[in-house]
Design an enzyme around this catalytic site. Structure first.
Site, PDB file in Angstrom:
ATOM      1  N   ARG A 176       0.880  -1.182   0.000  1.00 32.32           N
ATOM      2  CA  ARG A 176       0.000   0.000   0.000  1.00 32.32           C
ATOM      3  C   ARG A 176       0.904   1.215   0.000  1.00 32.32           C
ATOM      4  NH1 ARG A 176      -5.219   1.495   3.639  1.00 32.32           N
ATOM      5  NH2 ARG A 176      -6.054   0.033   2.097  1.00 32.32           N
ATOM      6  N   HIS A 184      -7.349   0.581  -6.333  1.00 35.23           N
ATOM      7  CA  HIS A 184      -7.550  -0.250  -5.131  1.00 35.23           C
ATOM      8  C   HIS A 184      -8.274  -1.531  -5.581  1.00 35.23           C
ATOM      9  CE1 HIS A 184      -7.760  -1.362  -1.085  1.00 35.23           C
ATOM     10  NE2 HIS A 184      -8.603  -0.477  -0.584  1.00 35.23           N
ATOM     11  N   GLN A 221     -10.212  -3.981  -3.192  1.00 30.55           N
ATOM     12  CA  GLN A 221     -11.483  -3.453  -2.692  1.00 30.55           C
ATOM     13  C   GLN A 221     -12.594  -3.636  -3.728  1.00 30.55           C
ATOM     14  OE1 GLN A 221     -12.215  -1.851   0.499  1.00 30.55           O
ATOM     15  NE2 GLN A 221     -14.178  -2.506  -0.334  1.00 30.55           N
ATOM     16  N   ASP A 281     -17.289   7.255  -1.363  1.00 27.61           N
ATOM     17  CA  ASP A 281     -16.014   7.129  -0.644  1.00 27.61           C
ATOM     18  C   ASP A 281     -15.699   8.515  -0.072  1.00 27.61           C
ATOM     19  OD1 ASP A 281     -13.537   6.224   0.280  1.00 27.61           O
ATOM     20  OD2 ASP A 281     -12.583   6.195  -1.698  1.00 27.61           O
ATOM     21  N   CYS A 338     -16.344   1.742   0.817  1.00 30.73           N
ATOM     22  CA  CYS A 338     -15.181   0.889   1.120  1.00 30.73           C
ATOM     23  C   CYS A 338     -14.721   1.051   2.554  1.00 30.73           C
ATOM     24  CB  CYS A 338     -14.056   1.156   0.127  1.00 30.73           C
ATOM     25  SG  CYS A 338     -13.380   2.816   0.236  1.00 30.73           S
TER      26      CYS A 338
HETATM   27  N1  NVA Z   1     -10.042   6.696  -1.347  1.00 36.05           N
HETATM   28  C1  NVA Z   1      -9.636   6.267  -0.032  1.00 36.05           C
HETATM   29  C2  NVA Z   1      -9.846   4.816   0.134  1.00 36.05           C
HETATM   30  C3  NVA Z   1      -9.504   4.280   1.490  1.00 36.05           C
HETATM   31  C4  NVA Z   1      -9.676   2.806   1.607  1.00 36.05           C
HETATM   32  C5  NVA Z   1      -8.173   6.638   0.199  1.00 36.05           C
HETATM   33  O1  NVA Z   1      -7.356   6.414  -0.699  1.00 36.05           O
HETATM   34  O2  NVA Z   1      -7.866   7.149   1.280  1.00 36.05           O
HETATM   35  N1   CP Z   2     -11.175  -0.067   2.574  1.00 34.26           N
HETATM   36  C1   CP Z   2      -9.900  -0.147   2.993  1.00 34.26           C
HETATM   37  O1   CP Z   2      -8.972  -0.415   2.229  1.00 34.26           O
HETATM   38  O2   CP Z   2      -9.768   0.089   4.318  1.00 34.26           O
HETATM   39  P1   CP Z   2      -8.401   0.280   5.112  1.00 34.26           P
HETATM   40  O3   CP Z   2      -7.829   1.614   4.717  1.00 34.26           O
HETATM   41  O4   CP Z   2      -8.810   0.238   6.559  1.00 34.26           O
HETATM   42  O5   CP Z   2      -7.472  -0.830   4.748  1.00 34.26           O
END
Ligand code: NVA
Ligand code: CP
Length: 302
Positions: A103, A130, A133, A221, A261
């Site tokens: 990540r 992602h 997800q 989101d 998500c």
């Molecule tokens: N769009 C969000 C998703 C988190 C799972 C982010 O990248 O922070």
């Molecule tokens: N939806 C998701 O990826 O959650 P986290 O940021 O908690 O891993």
């Protein structure tokens, strides 16, 4: 040949369908208390440059349930942060472990890791994609409706990593995707144009009501993703008309489900009334990360 999951485009339609099917089987077996251990002796390394609850815990729990083990590398705790090239990191990790979840910020980092590694690399979220997800989201839709083909899926809010991942899913599967994003907050336009050139039913506009009208699935989101914290206050004003609330939900089909998500900012992109309401599938969606990723790990590592 090793397989990576950098975006949904790394999978064929048949592979997505097989993963969804296996994930549902694994979910049922887990519920029945079966103990499958196909990954005994396998190890997953998990490089996280951003925080996580679901991704970290579901991958770690999934590896443990399949008989394998995992090593979590927290933000700032590898030599990558002291300048060791990703290519060298890829070579070394390939000698120790069987797969890596990463990540991070730039998609290029994940692609570079995959290029230099001899083991599967899984994107656990970047600024632009992602995939784990959206696969779990597709599983949730399949579970609730029995099919994905022919459904109307709405995306309301930021044209972010999740919105892009939905576009990649719509490149492979036969649902129609209606995205409503404020001007200047569109998803990846190159990807969108590619999808439209291929004749996929993907529509981008700025009106959340039009996107949600008669939809089967409503997705949203956060308005400011990880790494965009400095823009959060400005975005809150711009995105106000894009809140998924009871009034907007009324425009969708009566059997519509709402996906998020998570983590959610209650009272911003979604109201508590909707997130905790009868049409919310967000909690099943979160659970499905576990089952879907177990199917993915089993497929990549067995
Ligand atoms: N769009 C969000 C998703 C988190 C799972 C982010 O990248 O922070
Ligand atoms: N939806 C998701 O990826 O959650 P986290 O940021 O908690 O891993």
């Amino acid at each position: 040949m090793k397989r990576d999951l950098l975006t949904i485009l790394d999978l064929s339609r048949e592979e997505i369908e097989a993963l969804l099917k296996r994930a549902m089987e694994l979910k049922a077996l887990h519920r029945q208390g079966h103990n499958l251990r196909p990954l005994v002796g396998k190890t997953l390394a998990m490089i996280f440059d951003k925080p996580s609850t679901r991704t970290r815990v579901s991958f770690e729990a999934g590896m443990a349930q399949l008989g394998g083990s995992s090593i979590y590398l927290a933000p700032g705790q590898t030599q990558l942060d002291r300048g060791e090239p990703i290519s060298d990191t890829a070579r070394v990790l390939s000698r120790y472990v069987d797969a890596v979840v990463i990540r991070t910020f730039a998609q290029k980092t994940v692609a570079d890791l995959a290029r230099h590694a001899t083991i599967p690399i899984i994107n656990g979220l970047t600024d632009t994609h992602h995939p784990c997800q959206v696969l779990s989201d597709l599983m949730t839709i399949q579970e609730r409706f029995g099919v994905i083909s022919g459904l109307k899926v709405a995306w309301v809010g930021d044209g972010n990593n999740m919105a892009n991942s939905w576009i990649t899913a719509a490149l492979h599967l036969d649902f129609s995707l209606y995205l409503a994003c404020p001007m200047d907050y569109e998803p990846d336009m190159d990807l969108l144009e590619q999808a439209q050139k291929e004749g996929r039913p993907i529509h981008l506009g700025t009106d959340p009501r039009g996107a949600v009208e008669q939809a089967h699935v409503i997705n949203t989101d956060v308005w400011a993703s990880m790494g965009q914290e400095a823009e959060a206050a400005a975005r809150k004003e711009i995105f106000k008309p894009y809140q998924v609330n009871a009034e907007l939900l009324k425009l969708a089909r009566p059997e519509a489900i709402v996906l998020h998500c998570l983590p959610a900012h209650r009272g911003e992109e979604i109201t508590s009334e909707v997130l905790d309401g009868p049409q919310s599938a967000a909690w099943d969606q979160a659970e499905n990360r576990l089952h879907l990723q177990k199917a993915l790990l089993e497929w990549m590592l067995k």
